[in-house]
Design an enzyme around this catalytic site. Sequence first.
Site, PDB file in Angstrom:
ATOM      1  N   ASP A 186       0.840  -1.214   0.000  1.00  0.00           N
ATOM      2  CA  ASP A 186       0.000   0.000   0.000  1.00  0.00           C
ATOM      3  C   ASP A 186       0.873   1.261   0.000  1.00  0.00           C
ATOM      4  OD1 ASP A 186      -1.928   1.894   0.508  1.00  0.00           O
ATOM      5  OD2 ASP A 186      -2.420   1.203   2.523  1.00  0.00           O
ATOM      6  N   HIS A 357      -4.031   4.072   6.784  1.00  0.00           N
ATOM      7  CA  HIS A 357      -2.930   3.624   5.912  1.00  0.00           C
ATOM      8  C   HIS A 357      -1.578   3.845   6.580  1.00  0.00           C
ATOM      9  CE1 HIS A 357      -5.587   3.122   2.422  1.00  0.00           C
ATOM     10  NE2 HIS A 357      -6.238   4.162   2.923  1.00  0.00           N
TER      11      HIS A 357
END
Length: 544
Positions: A186, A357
């Site tokens: 990610d 995140h």
Amino acid sequence: MIPLGGLEKIGMNITAIEYEDTIIVIDCGLSFPEDEMLGIDFIIPDVTYLKENIEKVKGFVITHGHEDHIGALPYILKDINVPVYATKLTTAIIENKLKDHNLLKATKRKVIKYGQSINLGCFRIEFVRTNHSIADAAALAIFTPAGIIFHTGDFKIDYTPVFGEPIDLQRIGEIGKKGVLALMCDSTNAERSGYTMSESTVGKTFDSIFADYNKQRIIVATFASNVDRVQQIVNSAVKYGRKVVIEGRSMINIVTTASELGYINIPDGVLIDIEHMKNYTDDQLVLITTGSQGESMAALSRMAASIHRKVVIKPGDVVILSSTPIPGNEKSVSRVINELSMKGAKVIYQDTHVSGHACQEEIKLIYALTKPKYAIPVHGEYRHLIRHAEVAQMMGLPKENIFLLSSGDVLSITEDSAAVTDEVTSQGILVDGLGIGDVGNIVLRDRQMLSENGLLIVVISLEKGTNQILAGPDIVSRGFVYVREAENLMEEAREIVEKALDKCLSKSYTDWNKIKTEIKDSLNDFIWKKTKRTPMILPIIMEV
């Protein structure tokens, strides 16, 4: 490895991994339209490549239940009906979507637990526990004949999550020891240094806001899918003796699903129906609602614009925006903040959100544990991918082993080499209402032209056989000028059309297309000279 979406922009994550006669598909998300995509609801990936190789496709393997990872499934499953594998909460959210599209019976679903593996063709896929802003997120360890591919999904490293356990770093380390061929990690927060704060820190912020504003009604807007955030708002409400109202369709759906499965704990008697709000005073109420991104039809935006049927914003209300604007939504969010402030509400949007995140230090930790031979940054805009590539180099990966792919690139990897060898279609298909893919670039261009310059319709009736003018030309303006205030201009335009018609009829044109073109060209020139504008001109000829 073929990313069919999810690169160059946030959203529409979908990646195909292929070995000989096996293809597995990781995630199947949608993305939201850009400003110039007028009237478009959302965009789904173009899966032509999967349709062409349907006999190889073994299943969809889903990392977590966010729209940008599952939103396109109901549309894609109609063409590619293969089983869907996901964790418990993710499967339940997918099932809600499939119900809406009458696909529940037709789709095979399998719930996978952390640590469990599934065999699809020549792949073995293990689900590894991670943390994210929705519960039940998973990373995928894909054991292929060429080596192990590790896909993080959307993740952060949270040692004190609100629900469930911390990310399984031990298992990631064990997989790393076996030797990871490629890491797909990610990149959303790759530009941010340091660590992402734990989700549980937001609870303390809520507690202090509830304590400070103990006399006012509190309205909290957040992502419907952020179940842990909803849990923390409920915890604060219980602590300060408030009742909770859930508002917004997606919020109600997900909170209901999460409660049924035990991912959210709301004590009896805390949740009340929106209809019963009038029985309580302001200091006894908390509303949890959708609309933290300024979406025009979401509950908070409707409240701000005074078009919500049940909730009227009044001076003294405290509105908490518990999210960060997604890139591109900043204007909509500030509009909602301004509208709420004008109504006398106190709007709080500082320190009320933490990201789901990983920042740079967490990305580094994943590299340290997996020690991949190749790195493929995923999930992010190009600037995020570049920054991620720099982080990977800091962790000792040679530049030539880091691949910044574009959607549609085919990356061929063996134990000894990796290179982009091909390209497949991956444009993205626009969805407008019930129409899927029927709006393309030409239609968008027309919409843009209509929105910027308006439309002029020229109507003429001709006699059949002789082509004599029986009525008209009449000119109708839509979005170009207000006719009553521009009578002279419209009269002159009429004369121009009459001249063009006379010219055509004197040359005995019988082809209507030629007549229409002549009218368009002469009217275009005239309008441009007079107004420096180029409306769309639509001549209509009727034969009587």
